[in-house]
Design an enzyme around this catalytic site. Structure first.
Site, PDB file in Angstrom:
ATOM      1  N   HIS A   1       0.847  -1.352   0.070  1.00  0.00           N
ATOM      2  CA  HIS A   1      -0.021  -0.062  -0.089  1.00  0.00           C
ATOM      3  C   HIS A   1       0.758   1.305   0.060  1.00  0.00           C
ATOM      4  CE1 HIS A   1      -3.889  -1.737   1.499  1.00  0.00           C
ATOM      5  NE2 HIS A   1      -3.638  -2.294   0.555  1.00  0.00           N
TER       6      HIS A   1
ATOM      7  N   TYR B   1      -9.109   5.057   8.166  1.00  0.00           N
ATOM      8  CA  TYR B   1      -9.085   5.331   9.499  1.00  0.00           C
ATOM      9  C   TYR B   1     -10.467   6.321   9.601  1.00  0.00           C
ATOM     10  CZ  TYR B   1      -4.729   3.066  10.606  1.00  0.00           C
ATOM     11  OH  TYR B   1      -3.752   2.385  10.404  1.00  0.00           O
TER      12      TYR B   1
ATOM     13  N   PRO C   1      -3.237  -0.447  19.275  1.00  0.00           N
ATOM     14  CA  PRO C   1      -2.823  -0.753  17.962  1.00  0.00           C
ATOM     15  C   PRO C   1      -2.950   0.376  16.902  1.00  0.00           C
ATOM     16  CG  PRO C   1      -4.781  -1.690  18.706  1.00  0.00           C
ATOM     17  CD  PRO C   1      -4.141  -0.961  19.820  1.00  0.00           C
TER      18      PRO C   1
ATOM     19  N   LYS D   1       1.892  -0.435  15.078  1.00  0.00           N
ATOM     20  CA  LYS D   1       3.599  -0.527  15.351  1.00  0.00           C
ATOM     21  C   LYS D   1       3.977  -1.656  16.155  1.00  0.00           C
ATOM     22  CE  LYS D   1       4.699   3.187  13.346  1.00  0.00           C
ATOM     23  NZ  LYS D   1       4.783   2.621  12.147  1.00  0.00           N
TER      24      LYS D   1
ATOM     25  N   TYR E   1       4.324   6.694  10.046  1.00  0.00           N
ATOM     26  CA  TYR E   1       3.259   5.370   9.941  1.00  0.00           C
ATOM     27  C   TYR E   1       4.182   4.321   9.006  1.00  0.00           C
ATOM     28  CZ  TYR E   1      -0.861   2.809   8.889  1.00  0.00           C
ATOM     29  OH  TYR E   1      -1.828   1.873   8.786  1.00  0.00           O
TER      30      TYR E   1
HETATM   31  C1  LIG Z   1      -5.317  -9.385  20.396  1.00  0.00           C
HETATM   32  C2  LIG Z   1      -4.329  -8.687  19.865  1.00  0.00           C
HETATM   33  C3  LIG Z   1      -4.451  -7.940  18.632  1.00  0.00           C
HETATM   34  C4  LIG Z   1      -3.250  -7.060  18.218  1.00  0.00           C
HETATM   35  N1  LIG Z   1      -3.461  -6.053  16.889  1.00  0.00           N
HETATM   36  C5  LIG Z   1      -2.425  -5.532  16.413  1.00  0.00           C
HETATM   37  C6  LIG Z   1      -2.680  -4.814  15.273  1.00  0.00           C
HETATM   38  O1  LIG Z   1      -3.880  -5.049  14.580  1.00  0.00           O
HETATM   39  N2  LIG Z   1      -1.648  -4.110  14.861  1.00  0.00           N
HETATM   40  C7  LIG Z   1      -0.408  -4.213  15.291  1.00  0.00           C
HETATM   41  O2  LIG Z   1       0.566  -3.518  14.937  1.00  0.00           O
HETATM   42  N3  LIG Z   1      -0.051  -4.933  16.585  1.00  0.00           N
HETATM   43  C8  LIG Z   1      -1.303  -5.687  17.138  1.00  0.00           C
HETATM   44  N4  LIG Z   1      -1.056  -6.261  18.463  1.00  0.00           N
HETATM   45  C9  LIG Z   1       0.103  -6.236  18.816  1.00  0.00           C
HETATM   46  C10 LIG Z   1       1.248  -7.269  18.115  1.00  0.00           C
HETATM   47  O3  LIG Z   1       0.531  -8.570  17.712  1.00  0.00           O
HETATM   48  C11 LIG Z   1       2.265  -7.496  19.162  1.00  0.00           C
HETATM   49  O4  LIG Z   1       3.038  -6.342  19.053  1.00  0.00           O
HETATM   50  C12 LIG Z   1       3.326  -8.652  18.416  1.00  0.00           C
HETATM   51  O5  LIG Z   1       2.712  -9.805  18.554  1.00  0.00           O
HETATM   52  C13 LIG Z   1       4.682  -8.700  19.494  1.00  0.00           C
HETATM   53  O6  LIG Z   1       5.020  -9.946  19.044  1.00  0.00           O
HETATM   54  P1  LIG Z   1       6.252 -10.460  20.100  1.00  0.00           P
HETATM   55  O7  LIG Z   1       6.931 -11.551  19.679  1.00  0.00           O
HETATM   56  O8  LIG Z   1       6.862  -9.501  20.823  1.00  0.00           O
HETATM   57  O9  LIG Z   1       5.036 -11.125  21.408  1.00  0.00           O
HETATM   58  P2  LIG Z   1       3.940 -12.037  20.942  1.00  0.00           P
HETATM   59  O10 LIG Z   1       3.665 -12.223  19.773  1.00  0.00           O
HETATM   60  O11 LIG Z   1       2.931 -12.073  22.395  1.00  0.00           O
HETATM   61  O12 LIG Z   1       4.789 -13.710  21.337  1.00  0.00           O
HETATM   62  C14 LIG Z   1       5.100 -13.840  22.490  1.00  0.00           C
HETATM   63  C15 LIG Z   1       5.181 -15.589  22.741  1.00  0.00           C
HETATM   64  O13 LIG Z   1       5.869 -15.848  23.943  1.00  0.00           O
HETATM   65  C16 LIG Z   1       4.757 -16.980  24.534  1.00  0.00           C
HETATM   66  N5  LIG Z   1       5.209 -17.144  25.718  1.00  0.00           N
HETATM   67  C17 LIG Z   1       4.354 -16.562  26.693  1.00  0.00           C
HETATM   68  N6  LIG Z   1       4.808 -16.787  27.838  1.00  0.00           N
HETATM   69  C18 LIG Z   1       5.622 -17.573  27.566  1.00  0.00           C
HETATM   70  C19 LIG Z   1       6.518 -18.624  28.536  1.00  0.00           C
HETATM   71  N7  LIG Z   1       6.129 -18.514  29.923  1.00  0.00           N
HETATM   72  N8  LIG Z   1       7.243 -19.447  28.072  1.00  0.00           N
HETATM   73  C20 LIG Z   1       7.580 -19.764  26.761  1.00  0.00           C
HETATM   74  N9  LIG Z   1       6.788 -18.945  25.813  1.00  0.00           N
HETATM   75  C21 LIG Z   1       5.828 -18.055  26.512  1.00  0.00           C
HETATM   76  C22 LIG Z   1       3.604 -16.664  23.716  1.00  0.00           C
HETATM   77  O14 LIG Z   1       2.850 -17.723  23.528  1.00  0.00           O
HETATM   78  C23 LIG Z   1       3.733 -15.868  22.455  1.00  0.00           C
HETATM   79  O15 LIG Z   1       3.788 -17.171  21.335  1.00  0.00           O
HETATM   80  C24 LIG Z   1      -2.190  -6.867  18.798  1.00  0.00           C
HETATM   81  C25 LIG Z   1      -2.096  -7.858  19.817  1.00  0.00           C
HETATM   82  C26 LIG Z   1      -2.970  -8.532  20.431  1.00  0.00           C
HETATM   83  C27 LIG Z   1      -2.923  -9.467  21.730  1.00  0.00           C
END
Ligand SMILES: Cc1cc2nc3c(=O)[nH]c(=O)nc-3n(C[C@H](O)[C@H](O)[C@H](O)COP(=O)(O)OP(=O)(O)OC[C@H]3O[C@@H](n4cnc5c(N)ncnc54)[C@H](O)[C@@H]3O)c2cc1C
Length: 403
Positions: free
Chosen positions: A76, A204, A295, A299, A386
């Site tokens: 996009h 938006y 969200p 980011k 953005y």
């Molecule tokens: C419902 C929801 C909707 C979202 N929508 C958006 C969006 O539209 N746009 C956007 O930019 N961001 C969005 N986000 C945020 C985005 O998804 C996160 O910023 C992103 O997933 C971060 O990645 P991460 O790997 O840091 O964490 P996560 O994706 O949370 O990964 C962490 C991993 O660690 C695992 N874990 C947890 N505890 C333990 C443990 N004790 N031992 C081993 N493993 C463990 C979890 O199961 C998970 O797989 C959303 C978040 C949520 C919760």
């Protein structure tokens, strides 16, 4: 009695942060073990983010998982802002040096990264339990966990805490951290619908009934969001009520929002959160384990990939040359970018959502939105934030000296 295993880097969490880090390290010949407490199918089905900054797409490409993203992702070059019954296009690429975004679901990113890791025969353990971190102030930290009823101690040189907001790594060093947070009095009700997106770019929408966002996951799947109360219950929202509310908030003369079967729905709370520093001893936090953004600015996932890019540089330097200069600077380098994204996400959220019943707030928002679509300088600022700022852009252009 636990069985000892060794690696160079123990990675807790197989989300975007942990998986991308494991690929960056593998590319440099550094060994790691990824531990995930959920099943592979659960992790691969978790619907979350969908907007990748160009820089994020480039990182994924660099670790060899860009092929499907290029085939199925949708590039996009602009977004739409809708308010006061008008829709305006912000030409992101024109305003931000040709940079763009890629619409490609987090589920797909995670599937691609898991496949790459497993195809390469590298260690990634799902459904581990009782994960805990130890000896992080020494040069031989470890992670203890159970797998299939057996106890293990993973001895390593560094631990990457990529276990999200509810993980165990941040609490393990909480006494050494400061935290900043903001809760918002509203949430997002999100749906995935089996219908062709009605707009070719994200919309938006600011509306007196609350914010709405039209997004997509593929040419056949729409992803749509509505602002709702922070304590809203999903069972109060029938399909008809969801579509009716979306229709009201995004209505535009001469344009129709197409409806379809709702395949998935959920309510996401809104929070801003930063922990500082993002490291203690040999434990380094990355992604949602260290910070959360609402969200609205898209980011969260991008910050997670940005963190592990910086962390991978530091770990590779440390494990190949024994210099810890990069690792010592990890948190400071990440936090400049994190705070920028926090401010941008906070600003997008407070500009677009209904904040309460005070008409003054609404007039402030409308004035800001009108300014954004009539001043190129204002639109450029939105665009460059953005599409994402380069990791190391934070040198002041107007510095005349320092103390
Ligand atoms: C419902 C929801 C909707 C979202 N929508 C958006 C969006 O539209 N746009 C956007 O930019 N961001 C969005 N986000 C945020 C985005 O998804 C996160 O910023 C992103 O997933 C971060 O990645 P991460 O790997 O840091 O964490 P996560 O994706 O949370 O990964 C962490 C991993 O660690 C695992 N874990 C947890 N505890 C333990 C443990 N004790 N031992 C081993 N493993 C463990 C979890 O199961 C998970 O797989 C959303 C978040 C949520 C919760």
């Amino acid at each position: 009695m636990s069985r000892a295993i060794r690696t160079q880097v123990a990675i807790v969490g197989a989300g975007p942060a942990g998986l991308t880090l494991s690929c960056l390290l593998a590319k440099a010949g550094i060994e790691s073990v990824v531990l995930e407490n959920r099943s592979r199918s659960y992790v691969e089905a978790r619907i979350r983010a969908g907007v990748l900054e160009q820089g994020t797409a480039e990182v994924l490409e660099s670790v060899g998982v860009g092929e499907r993203m290029h085939r199925e992702g949708i590039v996009h070059h602009g977004i739409h802002l809708q308010f006061a019954g008008e829709r305006h296009r912000v030409p992101l690429s024109e305003l931000a040096d040709g940079r763009s975004i890629v619409v490609y679901g987090q589920t797909e990113v995670v599937k691609d990264l898991i496949k790459a890791r497993l195809d390469a025969g590298l260690p990634l353990r799902f459904e581990v339990a009782d994960v805990s971190v130890h000896d992080i102030e020494t040069d031989r930290p470890s992670v203890r966990f159970s797998d299939d009823g057996e106890r293990f101690e993973l001895v390593c040189e560094a631990i990457a805490g990529c276990d999200g907001f509810h993980g165990i790594c941040r609490p393990a060093i909480a006494a050494n951290l400061d935290t900043f947070s903001r809760e918002y009095p509203f949430a997002w009700l999100g749906i995935l619908a089996d219908v062709e997106p009605s707009s070719d770019e994200l919309v938006y929408a600011h509306h007196e009934r609350g914010f709405a966002l039209l997004s997509l996951r593929s040419p056949q799947r729409s992803r749509l969001y509505l602002q709702c109360g922070a304590d809203e219950r999903l069972e109060n929202w029938s399909d008809a009520r969801i579509w009716d509310e979306l229709q009201r908030r995004v209505a535009l003369e001469g344009w129709t929002l197409e409806e379809g079967a709702i395949l998935e729905r959920g309510i996401t709370g809104m929070r801003s959160f930063v922990t500082t520093p993002m490291q203690h001893g040999r434990l380094f936090l990355a992604g949602d384990a260290a910070h959360i953004v609402p969200p609205t600015g898209a980011k969260g996932l991008n910050l997670a990939v940005g963190d592990v890019t910086i962390l991978a540089d530091g770990l590779i330097e440390f494990l190949t040359t024994k210099s810890d200069v990069g690792l010592a600077d990890y948190s400071a380098r990440c936090l400049r970018r994190v705070w920028r994204a926090e401010q941008f996400s906070y600003w997008m959220t407070s500009t677009l959502h209904r904040l309460g019943d005070d008409p003054f707030d609404e007039q402030m928002q409308l004035s800001q939105l009108r300014y954004l679509v009539s001043s190129e300088a204002a639109a450029r600022s939105l665009a460059e934030n953005y599409v994402g700022l380069p990791v190391d852009h934070f040198a002041p252009w107007a510095a005349v000296g320092s103390a």
